[in-house]
Motif scaffolding. Structure first.
Motif, PDB file in Angstrom:
ATOM      1  N   LEU A  32       0.823  -1.204   0.000  1.00  0.00           N
ATOM      2  CA  LEU A  32       0.000   0.000   0.000  1.00  0.00           C
ATOM      3  C   LEU A  32       0.862   1.262   0.000  1.00  0.00           C
ATOM      4  N   MET A  33       1.927   1.263   0.792  1.00  0.00           N
ATOM      5  CA  MET A  33       2.829   2.418   0.827  1.00  0.00           C
ATOM      6  C   MET A  33       3.489   2.620  -0.534  1.00  0.00           C
ATOM      7  N   VAL A  34       3.955   1.535  -1.140  1.00  0.00           N
ATOM      8  CA  VAL A  34       4.602   1.622  -2.450  1.00  0.00           C
ATOM      9  C   VAL A  34       3.587   2.100  -3.490  1.00  0.00           C
ATOM     10  N   PHE A  35       2.372   1.541  -3.453  1.00  0.00           N
ATOM     11  CA  PHE A  35       1.341   1.932  -4.410  1.00  0.00           C
ATOM     12  C   PHE A  35       1.026   3.425  -4.289  1.00  0.00           C
ATOM     13  N   ASN A  36       0.836   3.913  -3.068  1.00  0.00           N
ATOM     14  CA  ASN A  36       0.515   5.331  -2.877  1.00  0.00           C
ATOM     15  C   ASN A  36       1.610   6.233  -3.431  1.00  0.00           C
ATOM     16  N   LYS A  37       2.861   5.852  -3.209  1.00  0.00           N
ATOM     17  CA  LYS A  37       3.986   6.636  -3.740  1.00  0.00           C
ATOM     18  C   LYS A  37       3.993   6.590  -5.263  1.00  0.00           C
ATOM     19  N   GLU A  38       3.808   5.404  -5.831  1.00  0.00           N
ATOM     20  CA  GLU A  38       3.816   5.260  -7.287  1.00  0.00           C
ATOM     21  C   GLU A  38       2.654   6.018  -7.923  1.00  0.00           C
ATOM     22  N   GLN A  39       1.486   5.960  -7.292  1.00  0.00           N
ATOM     23  CA  GLN A  39       0.336   6.681  -7.829  1.00  0.00           C
ATOM     24  C   GLN A  39       0.602   8.186  -7.825  1.00  0.00           C
ATOM     25  N   ALA A  40       1.176   8.685  -6.747  1.00  0.00           N
ATOM     26  CA  ALA A  40       1.512  10.108  -6.676  1.00  0.00           C
ATOM     27  C   ALA A  40       2.485  10.479  -7.795  1.00  0.00           C
ATOM     28  N   ASP A  41       3.462   9.612  -8.058  1.00  0.00           N
ATOM     29  CA  ASP A  41       4.429   9.861  -9.131  1.00  0.00           C
ATOM     30  C   ASP A  41       3.743   9.868 -10.499  1.00  0.00           C
ATOM     31  N   ILE A  42       2.793   8.950 -10.699  1.00  0.00           N
ATOM     32  CA  ILE A  42       2.066   8.880 -11.971  1.00  0.00           C
ATOM     33  C   ILE A  42       1.253  10.157 -12.181  1.00  0.00           C
ATOM     34  N   LEU A  43       0.551  10.588 -11.155  1.00  0.00           N
ATOM     35  CA  LEU A  43      -0.245  11.808 -11.279  1.00  0.00           C
ATOM     36  C   LEU A  43       0.647  13.007 -11.568  1.00  0.00           C
ATOM     37  N   GLU A  44       1.783  13.072 -10.900  1.00  0.00           N
ATOM     38  CA  GLU A  44       2.730  14.169 -11.148  1.00  0.00           C
ATOM     39  C   GLU A  44       3.237  14.126 -12.589  1.00  0.00           C
ATOM     40  N   LYS A  45       3.556  12.924 -13.080  1.00  0.00           N
ATOM     41  CA  LYS A  45       4.034  12.750 -14.460  1.00  0.00           C
ATOM     42  C   LYS A  45       3.008  13.280 -15.464  1.00  0.00           C
ATOM     43  N   HIS A  46       1.740  13.084 -15.160  1.00  0.00           N
ATOM     44  CA  HIS A  46       0.670  13.520 -16.063  1.00  0.00           C
ATOM     45  C   HIS A  46       0.186  14.942 -15.753  1.00  0.00           C
ATOM     46  N   GLY A  47       0.791  15.581 -14.763  1.00  0.00           N
ATOM     47  CA  GLY A  47       0.419  16.951 -14.422  1.00  0.00           C
ATOM     48  C   GLY A  47      -0.977  17.073 -13.826  1.00  0.00           C
ATOM     49  N   VAL A  48      -1.351  16.084 -13.007  1.00  0.00           N
ATOM     50  CA  VAL A  48      -2.683  16.041 -12.419  1.00  0.00           C
ATOM     51  C   VAL A  48      -2.552  16.026 -10.905  1.00  0.00           C
ATOM     52  N   LYS A  49      -3.398  16.788 -10.241  1.00  0.00           N
ATOM     53  CA  LYS A  49      -3.422  16.797  -8.778  1.00  0.00           C
ATOM     54  C   LYS A  49      -4.312  15.666  -8.281  1.00  0.00           C
ATOM     55  N   GLN A  50      -3.997  15.178  -7.088  1.00  0.00           N
ATOM     56  CA  GLN A  50      -4.757  14.088  -6.476  1.00  0.00           C
ATOM     57  C   GLN A  50      -6.249  14.422  -6.409  1.00  0.00           C
ATOM     58  N   GLU A  51      -6.578  15.652  -6.046  1.00  0.00           N
ATOM     59  CA  GLU A  51      -7.974  16.062  -5.922  1.00  0.00           C
ATOM     60  C   GLU A  51      -8.688  15.999  -7.274  1.00  0.00           C
ATOM     61  N   GLU A  52      -7.989  16.411  -8.327  1.00  0.00           N
ATOM     62  CA  GLU A  52      -8.556  16.385  -9.674  1.00  0.00           C
ATOM     63  C   GLU A  52      -8.809  14.940 -10.125  1.00  0.00           C
ATOM     64  N   PHE A  53      -7.850  14.055  -9.842  1.00  0.00           N
ATOM     65  CA  PHE A  53      -8.012  12.645 -10.185  1.00  0.00           C
ATOM     66  C   PHE A  53      -9.193  12.056  -9.422  1.00  0.00           C
ATOM     67  N   LYS A  54      -9.262  12.328  -8.124  1.00  0.00           N
ATOM     68  CA  LYS A  54     -10.345  11.782  -7.308  1.00  0.00           C
ATOM     69  C   LYS A  54     -11.702  12.292  -7.791  1.00  0.00           C
ATOM     70  N   ALA A  55     -11.799  13.578  -8.101  1.00  0.00           N
ATOM     71  CA  ALA A  55     -13.071  14.148  -8.568  1.00  0.00           C
ATOM     72  C   ALA A  55     -13.495  13.504  -9.892  1.00  0.00           C
ATOM     73  N   THR A  56     -12.544  13.298 -10.793  1.00  0.00           N
ATOM     74  CA  THR A  56     -12.854  12.675 -12.080  1.00  0.00           C
ATOM     75  C   THR A  56     -13.260  11.223 -11.874  1.00  0.00           C
ATOM     76  N   TYR A  57     -12.533  10.505 -11.034  1.00  0.00           N
ATOM     77  CA  TYR A  57     -12.861   9.105 -10.768  1.00  0.00           C
ATOM     78  C   TYR A  57     -14.241   8.999 -10.110  1.00  0.00           C
ATOM     79  N   ASP A  58     -14.534   9.905  -9.182  1.00  0.00           N
ATOM     80  CA  ASP A  58     -15.850   9.917  -8.541  1.00  0.00           C
ATOM     81  C   ASP A  58     -16.955  10.172  -9.568  1.00  0.00           C
ATOM     82  N   TYR A  59     -16.685  11.046 -10.534  1.00  0.00           N
ATOM     83  CA  TYR A  59     -17.660  11.294 -11.599  1.00  0.00           C
ATOM     84  C   TYR A  59     -17.976   9.977 -12.318  1.00  0.00           C
TER      85      TYR A  59
END
Length: 109
Positions: free
Chosen positions: A32-59
């Protein structure tokens, strides 16, 4: 909201990392710790904030038909990536089994 093509790339990256973590990390807390770090890196690579990803996924969670379409594209994207990786390694692609004829029973953990 994140545009669909970008969301597809993000989700494909996330699911790829998730599969790698499942293969190589034995302990759930560590995974879980590794996944959270990797996910944060992926979002950063794509220029997306965690809140934006969560809002889109919730949609998409609230619009299941659109989520189904999104994941059809994600699965296709992952299949293409896998084929390219296999070709790069000189591996012949395996034929996939046809889809089951009836409903698939739920997996019990």
């Amino acid at each position: 909201m994140i545009p669909q093509p970008k969301m597809v790339r993000i989700l494909a990256d996330i699911h790829t990392v998730e599969a790698l973590i499942e293969q190589h990390v034995s302990y759930p807390d560590t995974a879980l710790m590794v996944f959270n770090k990797e996910q944060a890196d992926i979002l950063e690579k794509h220029g997306v904030k965690q809140e934006e990803f969560k809002a889109t996924y919730d949609y998409y969670l609230n619009h299941i038909a659109e989520m189904d379409k999104l994941y059809e594209i994600v699965v296709d994207t992952l299949s293409v990536r896998e084929s390219k990786e296999q070709a790069a390694q000189g591996i012949q692609p395996q034929e996939q089994d046809p889809a089951p004829a009836g409903p698939v029973p739920p997996t019990v953990n």
